[in-house]
Design a protein around this motif. Structure first.
Motif, PDB file in Angstrom:
ATOM      1  N   ALA A   5       0.867  -1.172   0.000  1.00  0.00           N
ATOM      2  CA  ALA A   5       0.000   0.000   0.000  1.00  0.00           C
ATOM      3  C   ALA A   5       0.905   1.224   0.000  1.00  0.00           C
ATOM      4  N   LEU A   6       0.702   2.116  -0.958  1.00  0.00           N
ATOM      5  CA  LEU A   6       1.537   3.305  -1.127  1.00  0.00           C
ATOM      6  C   LEU A   6       0.812   4.555  -0.641  1.00  0.00           C
ATOM      7  N   PHE A   7       1.410   5.237   0.319  1.00  0.00           N
ATOM      8  CA  PHE A   7       0.859   6.493   0.832  1.00  0.00           C
ATOM      9  C   PHE A   7       1.728   7.652   0.356  1.00  0.00           C
ATOM     10  N   THR A   8       1.078   8.659  -0.225  1.00  0.00           N
ATOM     11  CA  THR A   8       1.780   9.849  -0.696  1.00  0.00           C
ATOM     12  C   THR A   8       1.075  11.088  -0.158  1.00  0.00           C
ATOM     13  N   GLY A  16       2.760  -5.119   3.412  1.00  0.00           N
ATOM     14  CA  GLY A  16       3.775  -4.081   3.519  1.00  0.00           C
ATOM     15  C   GLY A  16       3.252  -2.700   3.166  1.00  0.00           C
ATOM     16  N   LEU A  17       3.882  -1.670   3.731  1.00  0.00           N
ATOM     17  CA  LEU A  17       3.514  -0.280   3.463  1.00  0.00           C
ATOM     18  C   LEU A  17       4.711   0.470   2.877  1.00  0.00           C
ATOM     19  N   TYR A  18       4.405   1.529   2.144  1.00  0.00           N
ATOM     20  CA  TYR A  18       5.430   2.253   1.391  1.00  0.00           C
ATOM     21  C   TYR A  18       5.004   3.713   1.357  1.00  0.00           C
ATOM     22  N   PHE A  19       5.872   4.618   1.804  1.00  0.00           N
ATOM     23  CA  PHE A  19       5.571   6.047   1.813  1.00  0.00           C
ATOM     24  C   PHE A  19       6.492   6.764   0.829  1.00  0.00           C
ATOM     25  N   LYS A  20       5.898   7.641   0.030  1.00  0.00           N
ATOM     26  CA  LYS A  20       6.665   8.422  -0.948  1.00  0.00           C
ATOM     27  C   LYS A  20       6.575   9.897  -0.563  1.00  0.00           C
ATOM     28  N   GLU A  21       7.688  10.463  -0.132  1.00  0.00           N
ATOM     29  CA  GLU A  21       7.751  11.866   0.261  1.00  0.00           C
ATOM     30  C   GLU A  21       8.231  12.698  -0.922  1.00  0.00           C
ATOM     31  N   ILE A  22       7.371  13.570  -1.420  1.00  0.00           N
ATOM     32  CA  ILE A  22       7.734  14.429  -2.551  1.00  0.00           C
ATOM     33  C   ILE A  22       8.053  15.818  -1.994  1.00  0.00           C
ATOM     34  N   LYS A  68      12.371  17.708  -7.710  1.00  0.00           N
ATOM     35  CA  LYS A  68      13.696  17.113  -7.862  1.00  0.00           C
ATOM     36  C   LYS A  68      14.137  16.304  -6.649  1.00  0.00           C
ATOM     37  N   GLU A  69      13.303  16.237  -5.623  1.00  0.00           N
ATOM     38  CA  GLU A  69      13.663  15.470  -4.417  1.00  0.00           C
ATOM     39  C   GLU A  69      12.486  14.609  -3.980  1.00  0.00           C
ATOM     40  N   ILE A  70      12.616  13.318  -4.234  1.00  0.00           N
ATOM     41  CA  ILE A  70      11.584  12.351  -3.849  1.00  0.00           C
ATOM     42  C   ILE A  70      12.234  11.287  -2.976  1.00  0.00           C
ATOM     43  N   ASN A  71      11.704  11.101  -1.773  1.00  0.00           N
ATOM     44  CA  ASN A  71      12.257  10.143  -0.826  1.00  0.00           C
ATOM     45  C   ASN A  71      11.286   8.995  -0.586  1.00  0.00           C
ATOM     46  N   ILE A  72      11.842   7.802  -0.420  1.00  0.00           N
ATOM     47  CA  ILE A  72      11.036   6.601  -0.235  1.00  0.00           C
ATOM     48  C   ILE A  72      11.315   6.001   1.144  1.00  0.00           C
ATOM     49  N   GLN A  73      10.260   5.579   1.825  1.00  0.00           N
ATOM     50  CA  GLN A  73      10.410   4.888   3.106  1.00  0.00           C
ATOM     51  C   GLN A  73       9.534   3.643   3.108  1.00  0.00           C
ATOM     52  N   TYR A  74      10.145   2.471   3.349  1.00  0.00           N
ATOM     53  CA  TYR A  74       9.413   1.212   3.370  1.00  0.00           C
ATOM     54  C   TYR A  74       9.135   0.757   4.798  1.00  0.00           C
ATOM     55  N   TYR A  75       7.981   0.113   4.980  1.00  0.00           N
ATOM     56  CA  TYR A  75       7.641  -0.594   6.210  1.00  0.00           C
ATOM     57  C   TYR A  75       7.209  -1.993   5.785  1.00  0.00           C
ATOM     58  N   ARG A  76       8.209  -2.820   5.495  1.00  0.00           N
ATOM     59  CA  ARG A  76       7.921  -4.129   4.918  1.00  0.00           C
ATOM     60  C   ARG A  76       8.619  -5.271   5.654  1.00  0.00           C
ATOM     61  N   ARG A 103      17.959  -2.510  -4.083  1.00  0.00           N
ATOM     62  CA  ARG A 103      17.431  -1.702  -2.992  1.00  0.00           C
ATOM     63  C   ARG A 103      18.428  -1.770  -1.833  1.00  0.00           C
ATOM     64  N   ARG A 104      19.257  -0.753  -1.700  1.00  0.00           N
ATOM     65  CA  ARG A 104      20.347  -0.787  -0.723  1.00  0.00           C
ATOM     66  C   ARG A 104      19.849  -0.781   0.709  1.00  0.00           C
ATOM     67  N   ARG A 105      18.625  -0.333   0.919  1.00  0.00           N
ATOM     68  CA  ARG A 105      18.100  -0.318   2.282  1.00  0.00           C
ATOM     69  C   ARG A 105      17.716  -1.720   2.763  1.00  0.00           C
ATOM     70  N   LEU A 106      17.587  -2.643   1.837  1.00  0.00           N
ATOM     71  CA  LEU A 106      17.124  -3.981   2.203  1.00  0.00           C
ATOM     72  C   LEU A 106      18.252  -4.934   2.556  1.00  0.00           C
ATOM     73  N   TRP A 107      19.480  -4.652   2.064  1.00  0.00           N
ATOM     74  CA  TRP A 107      20.607  -5.526   2.378  1.00  0.00           C
ATOM     75  C   TRP A 107      21.903  -4.793   2.122  1.00  0.00           C
ATOM     76  N   SER A 108      22.992  -5.378   2.572  1.00  0.00           N
ATOM     77  CA  SER A 108      24.291  -4.737   2.388  1.00  0.00           C
ATOM     78  C   SER A 108      24.724  -4.829   0.931  1.00  0.00           C
ATOM     79  N   GLU A 109      25.597  -3.917   0.526  1.00  0.00           N
ATOM     80  CA  GLU A 109      26.090  -3.930  -0.854  1.00  0.00           C
ATOM     81  C   GLU A 109      26.844  -5.220  -1.150  1.00  0.00           C
ATOM     82  N   LYS A 110      27.571  -5.710  -0.165  1.00  0.00           N
ATOM     83  CA  LYS A 110      28.340  -6.942  -0.339  1.00  0.00           C
ATOM     84  C   LYS A 110      27.419  -8.125  -0.626  1.00  0.00           C
ATOM     85  N   GLU A 111      26.360  -8.268   0.192  1.00  0.00           N
ATOM     86  CA  GLU A 111      25.442  -9.381  -0.010  1.00  0.00           C
ATOM     87  C   GLU A 111      24.670  -9.216  -1.310  1.00  0.00           C
TER      88      GLU A 111
END
Length: 317
Positions: free
Chosen positions: A11-14, A87-93, A97-105, A167-175
């Protein structure tokens, strides 16, 4: 069935207004998920698609299922989990030129997917299996499910198309690098972004980046270059495709999913590889002009007008 895909939708909240989300008092509720975005994009272009997933047995899960089904996508292989939420997903506009994403998944219903949730016969009937690098990042079970889906597809002669969609927020770059490279070595076509390719292989020119993917075992690669277009390379041909000009980018989120939908649609329609990439660029450009992940995905007539130039003329009148 033309295409089967697998992944989480949320569900996406904006916020209704632009600016920091802390000041928002009203939100719009939409649906978002990379894989279902692609399925919806393909359905709008007249193709038969199926989406496999797990949803929470809650109102958000029911809304997502009804919405995706309403877009013409088969959801017969979607299950509900009464012990985990959707899962939930918030899109901050903040600005154009600046759009931020926050997941609750974390610990969402979809993160509990496992190989036994898959229906091999369902995958086997498709021409293409579409996967992204988001799903294996959700949990160990999801990663195993992705590998199992690839194995089922290969066993039944189904072409596997993979979008790293890191999606770098979900796991490390190495993994992420380790798992994505392993998956890439087991699929047929890969659709990476230039930034993802740089993480996976280092900084090279597009031609050399693409060759790195082929050297890794992929049959074909289409490297997304943003406003510059795309570079494609197969064992037989290669070249650049220019991007379609966009006067104003309203929302870039979802453009990569539109690109994938356009490309797969081109393959399904029997277009040449370069023409399929051109269609991908067109759909991706159209998505950026509308706020929302799926709102800008075009139907066939609108896409054809855009490619021919008449759509852009209509918009500018």
């Amino acid at each position: 069935m033309d295409v089967v895909t697998l992944g989480e939708s949320m569900a996406l909240f904006t916020p209704i207004t632009q600016g920091y989300m802390r000041y928002a008092s009203m939100f719009s509720l939409k649906i978002a998920g990379a894989e279902s975005n692609v399925a919806i994009g393909l359905a709008r272009l007249g193709h038969q698609c199926g989406w496999m997933s797990r949803l929470g047995k809650d109102e958000f899960g029911k809304k997502i299922l009804n919405f995706i089904r309403g877009e013409g996508v088969d959801v017969s292989c979607v299950s509900f989990d009464s012990s985990a939420p959707t899962g939930l997903y918030f899109k901050e506009i903040v600005s154009d030129k600046e759009i931020n994403i926050q997941y609750y998944r974390k610990d969402s219903a979809a993160s509990r997917m496992k190989p036994s949730d898959l229906n091999e016969a369902y995958i086997a009937q498709a021409k293409y299996l579409h996967l992204t690098g988001i799903t294996p990042a959700l949990s160990e079970g999801c990663k195993e499910t992705v590998y199992a889906a690839i194995e089922m597809a290969k066993k039944n002669g189904v072409t596997v198309i993979f979008d790293p969609n890191m999606r770098r927020r979900l796991w490390s770059e190495k993994e992420a690098k380790e798992v994505l490279l392993d998956i890439i070595s087991n699929v047929d076509i890969v659709l990476p972004g230039q930034d993802e390719a740089m993480v996976l292989f280092g900084e090279y020119e597009p031609e050399d980046m693409a060759q790195q993917f082929l050297d890794h075992g992929v049959g074909s690669v289409v490297l997304k270059l943003g406003a510059e277009g795309a570079y494609y390379k197969t064992n037989k041909e290669s070249g650049f495709v220019k991007a379609f000009p966009v006067e104003r980018v309203v929302d870039p989120v979802g453009a990569g999913d539109g690109f994938a939908a356009g490309f797969i649609s081109g393959l399904l329609d029997g277009l040449t590889f370069v023409e399929a990439v051109k269609r991908a660029c067109a759909v991706g450009a159209m998505v950026t002009q509308i706020n929302g992940d799926i709102e800008g995905l075009p139907e066939r007539e609108k896409l054809e007008r855009f490619i021919s130039g008449s759509y852009q003329k209509d918009v500018n009148r």
